[in-house]
Design a protein around this motif. Structure first.
Motif, PDB file in Angstrom:
ATOM      1  N   THR A 140       0.677  -1.235  -0.106  1.00 58.53           N
ATOM      2  CA  THR A 140      -0.127   0.028   0.091  1.00 58.53           C
ATOM      3  C   THR A 140       0.716   1.262   0.103  1.00 58.53           C
ATOM      4  O   THR A 140       2.091   1.363   0.501  1.00 58.53           O
ATOM      5  CB  THR A 140      -0.817   0.083   1.100  1.00 58.53           C
ATOM      6  OG1 THR A 140      -0.159   0.066   2.331  1.00 58.53           O
ATOM      7  CG2 THR A 140      -1.745  -1.062   1.153  1.00 58.53           C
ATOM      8  N   ALA A 141       0.254   2.475  -0.536  1.00 58.07           N
ATOM      9  CA  ALA A 141       0.672   3.681  -0.649  1.00 58.07           C
ATOM     10  C   ALA A 141      -0.075   4.622  -0.173  1.00 58.07           C
ATOM     11  O   ALA A 141      -1.381   4.625  -0.569  1.00 58.07           O
ATOM     12  CB  ALA A 141       1.410   3.776  -2.002  1.00 58.07           C
ATOM     13  N   LEU A 142       0.023   5.449   0.981  1.00 60.19           N
ATOM     14  CA  LEU A 142      -0.841   6.320   1.591  1.00 60.19           C
ATOM     15  C   LEU A 142      -0.028   7.800   1.478  1.00 60.19           C
ATOM     16  O   LEU A 142       0.574   8.103   1.885  1.00 60.19           O
ATOM     17  CB  LEU A 142      -1.157   5.974   2.925  1.00 60.19           C
ATOM     18  CG  LEU A 142      -2.142   7.020   3.646  1.00 60.19           C
ATOM     19  CD1 LEU A 142      -3.541   7.045   3.053  1.00 60.19           C
ATOM     20  CD2 LEU A 142      -2.113   6.520   5.200  1.00 60.19           C
ATOM     21  N   GLN A 143      -0.982   8.793   0.845  1.00 59.58           N
ATOM     22  CA  GLN A 143      -0.577  10.064   0.730  1.00 59.58           C
ATOM     23  C   GLN A 143      -0.904  10.645   2.250  1.00 59.58           C
ATOM     24  O   GLN A 143      -2.106  10.609   2.430  1.00 59.58           O
ATOM     25  CB  GLN A 143      -1.299  10.892  -0.259  1.00 59.58           C
ATOM     26  CG  GLN A 143      -0.673  12.313  -0.528  1.00 59.58           C
ATOM     27  CD  GLN A 143      -1.110  13.159  -1.580  1.00 59.58           C
ATOM     28  OE1 GLN A 143      -1.500  12.640  -2.724  1.00 59.58           O
ATOM     29  NE2 GLN A 143      -1.181  14.536  -1.696  1.00 59.58           N
ATOM     30  N   LEU A 144       0.141  11.302   2.543  1.00 56.39           N
ATOM     31  CA  LEU A 144      -0.165  11.898   4.179  1.00 56.39           C
ATOM     32  C   LEU A 144      -0.096  13.301   3.828  1.00 56.39           C
ATOM     33  O   LEU A 144      -0.659  14.178   4.819  1.00 56.39           O
ATOM     34  CB  LEU A 144       1.094  11.666   4.955  1.00 56.39           C
ATOM     35  CG  LEU A 144       1.465  10.430   5.187  1.00 56.39           C
ATOM     36  CD1 LEU A 144       2.784  10.042   6.200  1.00 56.39           C
ATOM     37  CD2 LEU A 144       0.325   9.567   5.916  1.00 56.39           C
ATOM     38  N   SER A 145       0.485  13.962   2.715  1.00 51.32           N
ATOM     39  CA  SER A 145       0.567  15.569   2.649  1.00 51.32           C
ATOM     40  C   SER A 145      -0.810  15.815   1.792  1.00 51.32           C
ATOM     41  O   SER A 145      -1.372  15.039   1.162  1.00 51.32           O
ATOM     42  CB  SER A 145       1.480  15.984   1.687  1.00 51.32           C
ATOM     43  OG  SER A 145       1.619  15.086   0.466  1.00 51.32           O
ATOM     44  N   ARG A 146      -1.298  17.092   2.359  1.00 51.95           N
ATOM     45  CA  ARG A 146      -2.896  17.462   1.599  1.00 51.95           C
ATOM     46  C   ARG A 146      -2.218  18.404   0.622  1.00 51.95           C
ATOM     47  O   ARG A 146      -1.622  19.898   1.069  1.00 51.95           O
ATOM     48  CB  ARG A 146      -3.423  18.255   2.701  1.00 51.95           C
ATOM     49  CG  ARG A 146      -4.180  16.996   3.749  1.00 51.95           C
ATOM     50  CD  ARG A 146      -5.233  17.543   4.732  1.00 51.95           C
ATOM     51  NE  ARG A 146      -4.697  18.746   5.480  1.00 51.95           N
ATOM     52  CZ  ARG A 146      -4.100  18.534   6.705  1.00 51.95           C
ATOM     53  NH1 ARG A 146      -3.866  17.378   7.184  1.00 51.95           N
ATOM     54  NH2 ARG A 146      -3.898  19.681   7.472  1.00 51.95           N
ATOM     55  N   THR A 147      -2.560  18.265  -0.485  1.00 55.48           N
ATOM     56  CA  THR A 147      -2.081  19.157  -1.724  1.00 55.48           C
ATOM     57  C   THR A 147      -2.865  20.586  -1.672  1.00 55.48           C
ATOM     58  O   THR A 147      -4.123  20.512  -1.338  1.00 55.48           O
ATOM     59  CB  THR A 147      -2.630  18.423  -3.115  1.00 55.48           C
ATOM     60  OG1 THR A 147      -1.999  17.114  -3.121  1.00 55.48           O
ATOM     61  CG2 THR A 147      -2.049  19.312  -4.276  1.00 55.48           C
ATOM     62  N   ASN A 148      -2.182  21.611  -1.991  1.00 53.07           N
ATOM     63  CA  ASN A 148      -2.906  23.083  -1.755  1.00 53.07           C
ATOM     64  C   ASN A 148      -1.974  23.950  -2.665  1.00 53.07           C
ATOM     65  O   ASN A 148      -1.107  23.413  -3.252  1.00 53.07           O
ATOM     66  CB  ASN A 148      -2.616  23.297  -0.316  1.00 53.07           C
ATOM     67  CG  ASN A 148      -1.323  23.193   0.407  1.00 53.07           C
ATOM     68  OD1 ASN A 148      -0.666  24.529   0.017  1.00 53.07           O
ATOM     69  ND2 ASN A 148      -0.845  22.116   0.719  1.00 53.07           N
ATOM     70  N   HIS A 149      -2.304  25.292  -2.524  1.00 55.89           N
ATOM     71  CA  HIS A 149      -1.483  26.137  -3.422  1.00 55.89           C
ATOM     72  C   HIS A 149      -0.938  27.110  -2.344  1.00 55.89           C
ATOM     73  O   HIS A 149      -0.526  28.383  -2.958  1.00 55.89           O
ATOM     74  CB  HIS A 149      -2.612  26.844  -4.422  1.00 55.89           C
ATOM     75  CG  HIS A 149      -3.364  25.808  -5.392  1.00 55.89           C
ATOM     76  ND1 HIS A 149      -2.449  25.276  -6.283  1.00 55.89           N
ATOM     77  CD2 HIS A 149      -4.405  25.558  -5.547  1.00 55.89           C
ATOM     78  CE1 HIS A 149      -3.127  24.641  -7.071  1.00 55.89           C
ATOM     79  NE2 HIS A 149      -4.534  24.646  -6.782  1.00 55.89           N
TER      80      HIS A 149
END
Length: 267
Positions: A140-149
């Protein structure tokens, strides 16, 4: 161990602990620099990636240098640093101050994982670079960062600052959004791309190698790719004090530690 080739690819490894890759995007003019930068300080447990704009490709490495100087004042590599104590708040406060002091023209994304000796790591994040937790045993791969601008230089502070635990078999991946661009070029989302790597590559140096080979094959339309994969359990157990801080793209003939000490005003 270091590796490079005629394409501009740069690769460094500390066996059993971390691997890093920097791959320049396609279609760049000769005068254009690489907009991605990767910072590693294994003694202090710092792994960070930044992605600057095309009009100012030095912005990423400039901010990571400043970040390293600030963190080196807070983290003593000879001490047992625990994030659950006062260290995490100090990391966030110091990073936010650096962000506030960054000019608009020097804007960049910024994603960092800073590991403590209490089996936790800090997530410091602004922009659309990426932090993933990989669990090869589970595939499994889990994205921990929350994409933003909310880029450095365009916001008053970090968009995301938190701590998380790590398990013995976890891997942490920090990368620029060039990794997502590469995944799309292969017709996959980033999670599916990474989980495919986990299944076909038995260890993380081979994952990094496959990412580089895939980028070579795709070439056209790719963004710069900066990526580091670290095994936090091995990092925290290591007593290797021979590593010096590494910043990619690397300045020819200049060790980063020497330049950073100069920036701090050390003799």
């Amino acid at each position: 161990m270091a590796k490079s080739d005629g394409s501009g690819l740069q690769r460094y490894d500390v066996p059993g602990i971390w691997s890093v890759l920097l791959f320049p995007g396609s279609g760049k003019a000769a005068w254009e620099g690489i907009g991605d930068a990767v910072l590693i300080d294994g003694q202090r447990g710092i792994f960070a990636v930044a992605d600057g704009p095309e009009r100012n490709p030095q912005a990423a490495s400039t901010f990571l240098k400043r970040f390293w100087v600030g963190m080196s004042r807070l983290i003593d590599p000879l001490e047992t640093n625990r994030l659950v104590d006062d260290l995490f708040d100090s990391l966030v406060s110091a990073t936010n101050r650096l962000i506030r002091e960054t000019a608009y023209h020097d804007g960049t994304t910024f994603s960092a994982a800073v590991f403590g000796h209490d089996r936790r790591f800090a997530i410091l994040h602004a922009g659309d670079s990426l932090i993933f937790r990989l669990r090869p045993g589970e595939g499994t791969a889990l994205q921990l960062s929350r994409t933003n601008h909310c880029l450095v230089g365009r916001a008053p502070g970090l968009f995301q600052a938190e701590t998380a635990p790590f398990r013995e078999d976890d891997l942490l991946l920090v990368a620029s959004d060039g990794l997502a661009s590469l995944a799309r070029s292969c017709g996959r989302g980033t999670v599916a791309f990474l989980e495919g790597l986990i299944k076909t590559c038995p260890n993380y140096p081979e994952m990094i190698e496959e990412i580089g080979e895939t980028a070579h094959r795709v070439r056209g339309g790719l963004d710069d790719i900066g990526i580091v994969i670290v095994q936090p359990e091995s990092l925290c157990r290591s007593d290797d004090d021979s590593q010096v801080p590494l910043l990619l793209p690397r300045e020819t003939g200049v060790r980063m530690a020497e330049r950073m000490l100069t920036a701090r005003g050390a003799p």
